[in-house]
Write an enzyme that holds these catalytic residues in place. Sequence first.
Site, PDB file in Angstrom:
ATOM      1  N   GLU A 118       0.940  -1.357  -0.192  1.00  0.00           N
ATOM      2  CA  GLU A 118       0.039  -0.188  -0.114  1.00  0.00           C
ATOM      3  C   GLU A 118       1.007   1.262  -0.037  1.00  0.00           C
ATOM      4  O   GLU A 118       0.379   2.490   0.206  1.00  0.00           O
ATOM      5  CB  GLU A 118      -0.815   0.165   1.172  1.00  0.00           C
ATOM      6  CG  GLU A 118      -1.801  -1.060   1.329  1.00  0.00           C
ATOM      7  CD  GLU A 118      -3.060  -1.404   0.359  1.00  0.00           C
ATOM      8  OE1 GLU A 118      -3.020  -0.536  -0.572  1.00  0.00           O
ATOM      9  OE2 GLU A 118      -3.804  -2.168   0.468  1.00  0.00           O
ATOM     10  N   HIS A 141      -2.571   2.281   8.224  1.00  0.00           N
ATOM     11  CA  HIS A 141      -3.759   1.370   7.895  1.00  0.00           C
ATOM     12  C   HIS A 141      -3.742   0.224   8.688  1.00  0.00           C
ATOM     13  O   HIS A 141      -2.815  -0.308   9.057  1.00  0.00           O
ATOM     14  CB  HIS A 141      -3.503   0.773   6.162  1.00  0.00           C
ATOM     15  CG  HIS A 141      -4.273  -0.364   5.662  1.00  0.00           C
ATOM     16  ND1 HIS A 141      -5.755   0.186   5.641  1.00  0.00           N
ATOM     17  CD2 HIS A 141      -4.145  -1.315   5.646  1.00  0.00           C
ATOM     18  CE1 HIS A 141      -6.288  -0.978   5.108  1.00  0.00           C
ATOM     19  NE2 HIS A 141      -5.335  -1.954   5.095  1.00  0.00           N
ATOM     20  N   HIS A 143      -7.065  -3.028  10.308  1.00  0.00           N
ATOM     21  CA  HIS A 143      -8.300  -3.597   9.959  1.00  0.00           C
ATOM     22  C   HIS A 143      -9.111  -3.610  11.260  1.00  0.00           C
ATOM     23  O   HIS A 143      -9.365  -4.741  12.048  1.00  0.00           O
ATOM     24  CB  HIS A 143      -8.216  -4.956   9.515  1.00  0.00           C
ATOM     25  CG  HIS A 143      -7.122  -5.063   8.250  1.00  0.00           C
ATOM     26  ND1 HIS A 143      -6.592  -6.100   7.883  1.00  0.00           N
ATOM     27  CD2 HIS A 143      -6.895  -4.274   7.448  1.00  0.00           C
ATOM     28  CE1 HIS A 143      -5.931  -5.916   6.660  1.00  0.00           C
ATOM     29  NE2 HIS A 143      -6.081  -4.785   6.165  1.00  0.00           N
ATOM     30  N   GLU A 171     -16.629  12.041  22.926  1.00  0.00           N
ATOM     31  CA  GLU A 171     -15.049  12.357  22.380  1.00  0.00           C
ATOM     32  C   GLU A 171     -15.003  12.584  20.871  1.00  0.00           C
ATOM     33  O   GLU A 171     -14.286  13.073  20.336  1.00  0.00           O
ATOM     34  CB  GLU A 171     -14.530  11.044  22.958  1.00  0.00           C
ATOM     35  CG  GLU A 171     -12.968  11.299  22.804  1.00  0.00           C
ATOM     36  CD  GLU A 171     -12.309   9.728  23.243  1.00  0.00           C
ATOM     37  OE1 GLU A 171     -13.124   8.849  23.416  1.00  0.00           O
ATOM     38  OE2 GLU A 171     -11.091   9.724  23.140  1.00  0.00           O
ATOM     39  N   HIS A 212     -12.950  -4.006   4.499  1.00  0.00           N
ATOM     40  CA  HIS A 212     -11.542  -4.047   4.644  1.00  0.00           C
ATOM     41  C   HIS A 212     -10.776  -3.295   6.051  1.00  0.00           C
ATOM     42  O   HIS A 212     -10.124  -4.071   6.666  1.00  0.00           O
ATOM     43  CB  HIS A 212     -10.804  -3.685   3.249  1.00  0.00           C
ATOM     44  CG  HIS A 212      -9.355  -3.580   3.190  1.00  0.00           C
ATOM     45  ND1 HIS A 212      -8.777  -3.754   1.970  1.00  0.00           N
ATOM     46  CD2 HIS A 212      -8.418  -3.642   4.175  1.00  0.00           C
ATOM     47  CE1 HIS A 212      -7.354  -3.763   2.233  1.00  0.00           C
ATOM     48  NE2 HIS A 212      -7.044  -3.843   3.617  1.00  0.00           N
TER      49      HIS A 212
HETATM   50  O1  2HA Z   1      -0.608  -5.092   4.056  1.00  0.00           O
HETATM   51  O2  2HA Z   1      -3.605  -4.661   5.073  1.00  0.00           O
HETATM   52  O3  2HA Z   1      -4.455  -3.689   2.769  1.00  0.00           O
HETATM   53  C1  2HA Z   1      -1.555  -5.645   4.224  1.00  0.00           C
HETATM   54  C2  2HA Z   1      -2.836  -4.761   3.844  1.00  0.00           C
HETATM   55  C3  2HA Z   1      -3.393  -4.879   2.628  1.00  0.00           C
HETATM   56 ZN    ZN Z   2      -5.248  -3.762   4.697  1.00  0.00          ZN
END
Ligand code: 2HA
Ligand code: ZN
Length: 282
Positions: A118, A141, A143, A171, A212
């Site tokens: 990414e 990033h 999840h 908050e 995602h």
């Molecule tokens: O790096 O989360 O979106 C692995 C991920 C890809």
């Molecule tokens: Zn990811």
Amino acid sequence: MSQQKFIDSPYVEEMCKITHGLYTHGWDERNGGNVSYRLTKEEVSQYADTNKVLRNVPIDFDASELAGVYFLVTGTGRYFKNVIDNPEAETGLVQIAADGHSADILWGYNDGAQPTSEFPSHLMTHINRLHKDSNQRVVMHCHPTNLIAMSFTLPLDEKTFSRILWKMQAESVVVFPEGLGVIPYMTPGTNDIGEATAEKMKDFRAVLWPHHGVFGAGDSMDETYGLIETIEKAALIYTTIRAQGGQCLQEITDDDLADLANRFGLTPNPDFLTGKSLVENK
Ligand code: 2HA
Ligand code: ZN
């Protein structure tokens, strides 16, 4: 030049702590997630082992706006679980090359790794956030479970998500007064998702990747991590409300949101400040 090694720098320490935190939260299973941390020349040049190019890796878009800029970045395919024990293999320090189409590896990735898949999305986000805020440093990033779950049960629009998240705890509006950006579901690791994310980053510091995860941006590791934690905490409260039957008998009202904004001297996104109540028949 000092003899201090980059592995002993506060930047690597912060990266270890943050990736460990993301992993222990359960937001970065297996090789999920990626972090990039912009460093200045002054910061990087203090170390004895950051001034030689070890390898060069291609970048699949024109990042020339960031030519010469340094980033400490997690590696592609690498597990956040392992960063804390072996940061020199799982992460690397890179400098964007003059033509913007490759990056020089100066430290790390010492068993052959390279920056996250990414990385183009991160760089595009850094570019657009830097236009807004010259102190922009971090793109993260991950999840987060409850936020991802909401992307299946709610319409994918920014107003719906932002208002619900704002109303889950006092908050929220203070931490992300601009709300949450939302893009459609897109294939990860592509320049298309990077461009869509970076476009949203002109107005937001956090962007939902439906089904995602989330992309967050900020001036420091703590601020970016705190932004994502606050959003995910709101999503957890929403999930818990649904598990308790889903009916809200009372809520943080639109007037309460305006009062919070006044109290903290913030201007929330005016498009999201009024609308549907969470309490039925109101
Ligand atoms: O790096 O989360 O979106 C692995 C991920 C890809
Ligand atoms: Zn990811």
